[in-house]
Each structure stands twice: as C-alpha cells, then as structure tokens.
Design an enzyme around this catalytic site. Structure first.
Site, PDB file in Angstrom:
ATOM      1  CB  CYS A  22       5.564  13.288  19.509  1.00  0.00           C
ATOM      2  SG  CYS A  22       6.987  13.340  18.779  1.00  0.00           S
ATOM      3  CG  HIS A  74       2.197  15.418  19.361  1.00  0.00           C
ATOM      4  ND1 HIS A  74       3.416  16.397  19.540  1.00  0.00           N
ATOM      5  CD2 HIS A  74       2.333  14.956  18.226  1.00  0.00           C
ATOM      6  CE1 HIS A  74       4.044  16.172  18.677  1.00  0.00           C
ATOM      7  NE2 HIS A  74       3.635  15.182  17.839  1.00  0.00           N
ATOM      8  CD  GLN A 118      -2.035  14.170  12.530  1.00  0.00           C
ATOM      9  OE1 GLN A 118      -2.372  13.913  11.307  1.00  0.00           O
ATOM     10  NE2 GLN A 118      -0.667  14.216  12.719  1.00  0.00           N
ATOM     11  CE  LYS A 132       1.894  17.446  12.164  1.00  0.00           C
ATOM     12  NZ  LYS A 132       2.849  16.212  12.054  1.00  0.00           N
TER      13      LYS A 132
HETATM   14  N1  PMP Z   1       0.111  17.882  17.600  1.00  0.00           N
HETATM   15  C1  PMP Z   1      -0.396  16.791  16.881  1.00  0.00           C
HETATM   16  C2  PMP Z   1      -1.443  15.995  17.119  1.00  0.00           C
HETATM   17  C3  PMP Z   1       0.500  16.233  15.909  1.00  0.00           C
HETATM   18  O1  PMP Z   1       0.159  15.317  15.127  1.00  0.00           O
HETATM   19  C4  PMP Z   1       1.796  16.978  15.707  1.00  0.00           C
HETATM   20  C5  PMP Z   1       2.978  16.521  14.726  1.00  0.00           C
HETATM   21  N2  PMP Z   1       3.120  14.937  14.499  1.00  0.00           N
HETATM   22  C6  PMP Z   1       2.031  18.190  16.575  1.00  0.00           C
HETATM   23  C7  PMP Z   1       1.171  18.358  17.294  1.00  0.00           C
HETATM   24  C8  PMP Z   1       3.486  19.079  16.267  1.00  0.00           C
HETATM   25  O2  PMP Z   1       3.258  19.497  15.040  1.00  0.00           O
HETATM   26  P1  PMP Z   1       4.843  20.293  14.653  1.00  0.00           P
HETATM   27  O3  PMP Z   1       5.754  19.230  14.852  1.00  0.00           O
HETATM   28  O4  PMP Z   1       4.634  20.509  12.956  1.00  0.00           O
HETATM   29  O5  PMP Z   1       4.802  21.555  15.552  1.00  0.00           O
END
Ligand code: PMP
Length: 414
Positions: free
Chosen positions: A369, A124, A204, A227
């Site tokens: 992302c 990500h 996740q 999440k």
């Molecule tokens: N890592 C992963 C694997 C994610 O799925 C996400 C959220 N899409 C994030 C990091 C970032 O999380 P946050 O936007 O809540 O800081």
C-alpha cells in the site's frame, strides 16, 4: 514475576503453534500487515459475547450496563496507553483508515480553496487517498516531502514546503515499508511555526514502542487494533479536545446526536459526535485486552526486545548476496523499526514469498500500500519481513536459511 518476550510468550498465541500443509512449522513474519491475538484477548472477546453482549449507552438493563462499562472502559485503556489528556479525546473507528477519513471529512470541512496539506512520498495509501479526495472536493493543494539519503522523511525539505496556507501536516510515525522512524520532533516544531495541525499515522509505532501524544505534540494520531494484538474492525483516533469540539460530524445516525427534530438536529459532544451507529463493541473489548497484554510487559520492554530482534534481522539479511534492503541502515545509528522490505537483484519478490511459504515462512510481497514510495525507490514492489513480540532469533535464522536456499535454487535454474 517478570514477563518475557519472544520464546517466553509464544505459548500465549495459539495460532503460532501449527504445522502448515507444507508440513513445516509456521514462521510468521507478517505482523506489520496484521498481528496475532494472545489467548487473553480471545478469552475477553468470548466472555463478552457469551455473558455481557448488549447494545451500549442508554440501556437500563444489566447487560447493557455491562456492555457500556466494557466499551467505555476500553476507551479509558486507549486514552491511558497513548497518554491522552482526557478520555473524550479517543474516538473509536473501524481502523486507522477510517480514522484518517474521519479527520479528512470533519477537520477537512473547515478547509477552503488554496489551503495546503503536506504529506510525505512514503505514506501508506490510507494517508494519501483521503487527502487526494478532499483536495478534489475543496480545491486544496497537496505537497509531498521527499526522502533524505537514509531513506527517511527529509524534515528540512518538509519544513521548506510549509507556508501560512498549510493547514495540516500528516505523516507516518514509522513507515510500514521503510521501517524508518520519522523525525517527529522536527516536523511538529516546523508545523507549529506556521500554525498547521499535525496528524500522525501511528499504525506501526503504537504497537511497538511507548507513544505519548502529549509528548509528541500532535493534534491527531491514528492506529489500528489488529496490528497490536487486538482484532480487526477496531481502531482509534486521538484528537486534541478543542479541535474535536470544533469539528462537525462526519456520519449521521444514532449515538451521535443530542436532539433530533424533523427540521434538523443537534449533535452530541465528542467522542460520541463521531461514533454514529452501534459501535464495534466486542472489538473494543478485544483492543482493551490487547492493551492490557502489551502493558503486562511494558512498552519500553517491547521496544527494547524488538530493537534487538530488528537489528539481527537487518544484519542477517544484509549478509545475503544480491539483497537490497530499503530504509535506514541501523548501524549508522539511524532509528528503525523491526521490519525489512527488500528485493533480490534477480529473483522476483513474489517468487521469494511463494518459495518461503513452502518452508512455512510467511512474508509479504507487493507494494505494501505504498505505490508512490516504491516508484520513488525504483521498484515495482518488494518482499517484507516484519517482526513482533512473539518472534525469535531462531525464526530469523529459519527465514534466512530458506531465503538463501530459494536464491540458490533460482541460480541453478538459470
Ligand atoms: N498506515 C500504515 C503505516 C499502515 O501500516 C497501515 C496498515 N497496513 C495503515 C495505515 C492502514 O491501517 P488499516 O488497514 O488497519 O486501516
């Protein structure tokens, strides 16, 4: 009384019970982006705001004592949930992104030119960009593990990138795009052989399966409250205590100090050292209530249910002509989470998402992302359906029916 997932817990989530402007019932398949809150979480946050709200720590008055107990109680819940050895190993942050930036700033302060950080191509952006910024500041080298033939992190390739200069290996436990579960054991063992620290992005995984930081053997682990049935604005960093104790602060302000003089300051021990300023108190209360909610089922049960649901989603989706699903095929015995990112050979992912929305089906379309990963997969983006405790087999049927109808409609238009 045994608590039941899926249809048995839908009434706990008031947001799911709605009809959209399209006159369709909501079918929410976007929990990998953010999940929903059960009434118990909403009630806990409301009760805190209406009865206990005050700033935490140091306050002698009743409300401050209550607020502090609630905030620190939430820390205990997180520590127990991930089986940290001590409550001081849990640092509250705004989310996983901030937790990774914290590690990049504070652990990163000890790294010097030529040191190496090993990541994977599937990360990500929040587990890529903080390391790129750090690499620029400190002249580090970043290396990227590629994917294997199942579209999982290739642990052997990752191990081949390690050297005595590797200071950190950081990767997602479960990919938010591929659904692939990383070979954590192999990666941690390889990292330990060269004396590198390991950071696991558990955004996740923590919401969906039992996660035990001691069993995983990681040095750092991050996750986001929103999440896992909690609110936005709260997440946490787990850090091994000896490491946190050695790390300098990253943000300055109230709460994180021991003594402040005009000439300079001394710092509080962890976790306070890394929590400058008034923290997100109500959000921490919400996260604590979310952990209580998930624990009422048990994470083994959550994982078992989602495995069934995820396998059904994968099977139904793979039967739709022209669909390519990314990540491992669960029928090969590969472990994958309950989400599927996919593309159709002729209909664009954002068109699919827009037409699914007309049927009340919420899926995400874009790069999730993970732009470098999509380049690796040869796609600009993808559509993604992701599941959680409140989803049902019937919702997957609704999704597949709507998807097939959309594809047929586009075929007619051609
Ligand atoms: N890592 C992963 C694997 C994610 O799925 C996400 C959220 N899409 C994030 C990091 C970032 O999380 P946050 O936007 O809540 O800081």
């Amino acid at each position: 009384l045994r608590r039941v997932l899926g249809a048995g817990c839908r009434a706990d989530f008031p947001i799911l019970d709605q009809t959209l402007p399209s006159a369709r019932r909501l079918t929410y398949l976007d929990s990998a982006a953010t999940s929903h809150k059960p009434s118990s979480v909403i009630a806990a946050m409301r009760a805190h705001e209406t009865r206990d709200n005050a700033n935490v720590h140091r306050g002698a008055h009743t409300l401050s004592v209550r607020s502090t107990a609630a905030y620190e109680g939430a820390r205990d819940k997180v520590a127990a949930f991930v089986n940290a050895a001590a409550r001081e190993e849990i640092v509250f942050t705004r989310g996983a992104t901030e937790a990774i930036n914290l590690v990049a700033a504070a652990y990163g302060a000890r790294l010097s030119a030529g040191d190496e950080v090993v990541l994977s191509v599937a990360e990500h952006h929040s587990n890529l960009v903080p390391w790129q910024l750090l690499a620029e500041r400190r002249n580090l080298t970043l290396k990227y593990a590629r994917l294997d033939e199942h579209e999982c992190i290739d642990a052997a390739h990752l191990a081949s990138l390690l050297s005595p200069r590797t200071k950190l290996v950081a990767f997602a436990h479960v990919s938010n795009t591929l659904g692939a579960v990383a070979p954590v054991e192999e990666i941690v063992a390889a990292a330990k052989r060269v004396g590198a620290c390991v950071l696991i992005d558990a955004c996740q995984s923590v919401p969906h399966m039992p996660v035990d930081v001691q069993r995983l053997g990681c040095d750092f682990l991050v996750a986001s409250g929103h999440k896992m049935c909690g609110p936005t604005g709260i997440g946490f960093l787990y850090g091994r205590l000896e490491l946190l104790q050695e790390m300098p602060p990253w943000q300055g302000g109230g709460e994180m100090i021991a003594d402040v003089f005009l000439e300079g300051s001394t710092y509080a021990p962890p976790p306070s050292r890394f929590e400058a300023g008034t923290p997100p108190i109500t959000q921490a209360v919400g996260l604590g209530a979310a952990i209580d909610y998930l624990s009422s089922f048990g994470m083994e049960e959550v994982e078992r249910y989602e495995q069934q649901l995820g396998a059904y989603l994968y099977r139904r989706l793979s039967e739709v002509p022209g669909i390519r699903i990314y990540g491992p095929d669960p029928t090969t015995g590969r472990h994958r989470a309950a989400l599927c990112s996919f593309n159709h050979e002729s209909v664009h992912a954002s068109d699919l998402a827009t037409f699914l929305d007309q049927d009340g089906v919420a899926v995400r379309a874009g790069h999730h992302c993970t732009q470098p990963l999509h380049r690796e997969l040869g796609a600009a983006g993808s559509a993604r359906a992701s599941l959680y405790v409140y989803n049902t087999m019937e919702e997957i049927d609704t999704f597949i029916d709507s998807l097939r109808a959309t594809i047929d409609l586009f075929a007619e238009l051609e």
